[in-house]
Design an enzyme around this catalytic site. Structure first.
Site, PDB file in Angstrom:
ATOM      1  N   LYS A   1      16.691  -9.316  25.863  1.00 53.22           N
ATOM      2  CA  LYS A   1      17.757  -9.520  24.893  1.00 53.22           C
ATOM      3  C   LYS A   1      19.074  -9.174  25.570  1.00 53.22           C
ATOM      4  O   LYS A   1      19.234  -8.074  26.095  1.00 53.22           O
ATOM      5  CB  LYS A   1      17.587  -8.627  23.671  1.00 53.22           C
ATOM      6  CG  LYS A   1      16.160  -8.510  23.178  1.00 53.22           C
ATOM      7  CD  LYS A   1      15.631  -9.811  22.633  1.00 53.22           C
ATOM      8  CE  LYS A   1      14.229  -9.594  22.089  1.00 53.22           C
ATOM      9  NZ  LYS A   1      13.659 -10.838  21.575  1.00 53.22           N
TER      10      LYS A   1
ATOM     11  N   ASP B   1      14.377  -7.087   9.878  1.00 57.11           N
ATOM     12  CA  ASP B   1      14.158  -8.538   9.943  1.00 57.11           C
ATOM     13  C   ASP B   1      12.696  -8.855  10.224  1.00 57.11           C
ATOM     14  O   ASP B   1      12.378  -9.691  11.073  1.00 57.11           O
ATOM     15  CB  ASP B   1      15.062  -9.167  11.010  1.00 57.11           C
ATOM     16  CG  ASP B   1      15.196 -10.685  10.824  1.00 57.11           C
ATOM     17  OD1 ASP B   1      15.012 -11.161   9.683  1.00 57.11           O
ATOM     18  OD2 ASP B   1      15.484 -11.385  11.807  1.00 57.11           O
TER      19      ASP B   1
END
Length: 680
Positions: free
Chosen positions: A2, A96
């Site tokens: 990421k 999430d």
């Protein structure tokens, strides 16, 4: 891997949040979460790396191999609960959890993208006032404010994921983000298709009150022992074998040379000069990076900004050159608006009504002066406050509920209460009366009303003069639409389109498979032709349902069609505005907007505002400052745009438009304006 885009990394306090999140993520232990291998919060573009799992997502498994059995659901739930237990013990809230963030490996599920969610979410919330998450898998408290989302929000998401795995759909239906979020806050979850033995546990996970949800440890205990092999089918085993073989090839490949790359449009991009101390497999097999915890950004109560845009300069712009659009005229007047949550705007006679569920305020169209605030006299026994439903036809509607009856209330343009009709009743078996949820359409003296209750969802036709219920019928789910015009009512329910007699409810015709599952269409008509708009525009003859034509067939949701005269006006996500001939479906014109347009697809999205002199559409302007653009309806020529800047743009993240004669009314969250609409 990421990697954070520079504009996020440069936000105040971001690197400190990222460092703390990454350190917490490295403390997460457990079999059902891939370990965080390394991270650097001080790099020019901060990055975080996790172990690669060569497995498909739960979303892909359900789509490709079908829903899970009860044994498979127990194995999935056990793995997810154990993963959340480890994540929460490390002091992290995932925020999430969704089917795309659950990988199904041969030895059980893995929860991914838990590493930097809080840091990214906090930056986004601070910058935009947004709530981060994915509609359909967000807890009510998370929808209201990400800052209020704790571990219980992840348990709510766990319940949503299990419903998806059992049924192939979320517990709050499909459609536009605004509609799904509204149902998550106000409607009970739909658990049809969930195994009976698991339904009570999943219902507890989906409790609206976070304090009533079980913690991860209790979920784990309730599910009991489970066998990960129950998740596997022959097809999935073959898929996993292919992924394992591909991963083995990648692991043996020579290191990839470090190169500089132009930042892509995703929030997270591969960093030039990434980690060099060890070689990592990209977390996405094709080499693209994905965002941890960065699901759909949804403005609380407002439409979400389109997620995709052409490649830009890395500063948050849409990537289009600065549009040279004529500036709009100075407003005739402007007045401050009282703050509402999820406010809507509509003309009612000589006033503009600005309303939300709990409040309605009327403003004079000539001066902008506040005329009245909605106040109702309700029957005795009514439970709680009334709910404003909005303006349709000659009235501002509201609903109330007493347990024994559901009421439809109407207020006129002067703010006077004109009627209070009991339209639903308690059943003979002592069940509660249905709630009056929405006012779908009004034609003459007949209102089409949406209801919900213990028996599901329904549609009523109510005579506004007498309050008599002319007819009623049950629908199969919450994603239904109805539109009345002339002597007909058109109803879309579960992909089936029906033409009904407005006063009798008798079915005149029926067309099946009008939309694909998951689409949320809008209905509009000129009384001769009925339009169904979702990812395309389909036209049917209103009298008998015969299919006439299809136009603007795209892969993403387009705006509702607004009918004016012999044309229908709409726009697509990329920003092209269309004018279609109602009889043939041929394009009279199409224009690429020089400014990014707003498309939500939700039930409150009414499409372009159209009069004989203008077509007006809300925009997302360069630099993320919304406004609206005005086109000429004859040929689509851009006339002008309102794009506030500097101090004038503060607090104005979305716009509502209405038209009366040559006056265009525009409301941001803070201010109501009146413009001369046809100014060149």
């Amino acid at each position: 891997l990421k990697v954070i885009r520079p504009e996020y990394a440069d936000a105040p306090n971001f690197r400190g949040r990222f460092r703390r999140e990454a350190a917490s993520a490295r403390r997460v232990s457990g079999f059902f979460t891939p370990p965080v291998l390394d991270a650097d919060a001080d790099a020019p573009q901060p990055w975080l790396a996790t172990a690669y799992v060569p497995a498909p997502s739960l979303h892909d498994v359900v789509s490709g191999f079908g829903v899970l059995s009860e044994a498979g659901l127990r194995a999935l739930g056990t793995g997810l609960a154990e993963a959340l237990l480890g994540i929460h013990e490390a002091g992290i809230v995932h925020r999430d959890l969704k089917p795309g963030n659950v990988l199904i490996a041969e030895d059980g599920p893995r929860v991914i993208d838990f590493g930097i969610s809080s840091a990214v979410d906090a930056t986004q919330v601070t910058r935009t006032g947004a709530v981060m998450g994915t509609p359909g898998f967000m807890a009510p408290e998370q929808i209201v404010s990400s800052r209020e989302a704790g571990a219980a929000a992840d348990i709510f998401s766990l319940g949503c994921v299990l419903v998806f795995a059992a049924t192939g759909r979320g517990p709050f239906g499909s459609g536009g983000a605004t509609e799904i979020l509204y149902r998550a806050i106000h409607h009970p979850p739909q658990l049809e298709g969930v195994p009976a033995a698991l339904s009570p546990l999943i219902a507890a996970c989906l409790d609206k009150d976070p304090a009533c949800r079980p913690p991860a440890a209790s979920v784990l205990t309730a599910l009991g022992a489970a066998d990960p092999a129950a998740l596997l089918t022959d097809g999935l085993r073959e898929d996993l074998a292919r992924r394992e073989a591909h991963a083995a090839v990648l692991a043996c490949a020579p290191p990839v040379p470090v190169v500089s790359l132009t930042p892509p449009v995703d929030p997270f991009a591969r960093a030039p000069g990434g980690p060099s101390r060890r070689r990592f497999l990209w977390i996405a097999a094709a080499g693209t990076t994905v965002a941890a915890g960065a699901g759909a950004a949804v403005l609380a109560g407002w439409p979400s900004k389109p997620a995709a845009a052409p490649a830009g300069d890395g500063t948050g712009s849409t990537g289009r050159p600065q549009p040279k659009v004529p500036a709009g005229p100075k407003p005739r007047w402007s007045v401050p608006l009282k703050k509402l949550t999820n406010g809507q705007l509509h003309l009612l006679g000589a006033v503009l009504v600005h309303w939300e569920q709990r409040r309605a305020i009327a403003y004079d169209t000539e001066t902008g002066k506040e005329r009245w605030t909605g106040s109702l006299r309700l029957p005795s026994g009514v439970s709680g406050d009334p709910k404003w439903l909005g303006v349709r036809g000659p009235a501002l509607f509201a609903s109330a509920w007493s347990g024994e009856r559901g009421y439809l209330v109407g207020v006129d343009a002067a703010g006077k209460q004109k009627f209070t009709h009991a339209v639903t009743e308690q059943g003979a078996d002592a069940q509660f009366a249905d709630f009056v949820e929405s006012i779908l359409s009004v034609a003459g003296s007949v209102a089409i009303v949406g209801t919900s209750g213990d028996q599901g969802y329904g549609v009523l036709a109510v005579h506004l003069g007498s309050g008599k219920v002319l007819w009623s019928r049950r629908v199969k789910g919450s994603d239904f639409q109805a539109h009345a015009r002339g002597s007909l009512c058109f109803l879309q329910d579960n992909g089936i389109l029906r033409g009904l007699g407005l006063r009798s409810g008798a079915e005149r015709w029926k067309v099946a498979d009008v939309i694909k599952p998951g689409a949320y269409p809008h209905l509009s008509t000129d009384e001769t032709t009925l339009l169904v708009t979702s990812t395309k525009v389909q036209a049917f003859r209103a009298a008998d349902g015969e299919k006439l034509w299809t136009a603007v067939n795209e892969t993403t949701t387009i705006s509702p069609a607004r009918v004016h005269g012999h044309r229908a006006y709409l726009h697509d996500g990329p920003g092209t505005v269309f004018a279609l001939d109602m009889r043939s479906g041929q394009q009279a014109w199409h224009t690429a907007s020089p400014i990014q347009l707003t498309t939500t697809g939700g039930a409150q999205d009414q499409g372009p505002l159209v009069s004989s002199s203008v077509v007006a559409i809300p925009t997302w302007a360069t630099g993320d400052t919304p406004g609206f653009i005005v086109l000429r309806p004859a040929d689509g020529k851009t006339l002008w745009a309102h794009q506030p800047s500097g101090d004038d743009a503060k607090g104005k993240s979305s716009w509502l438009l209405q038209m009366s004669g040559s006056t265009l009314f525009a409301a941001s969250e803070t201010t109501l304006y009146a413009f001369r609409s046809d100014t060149p």
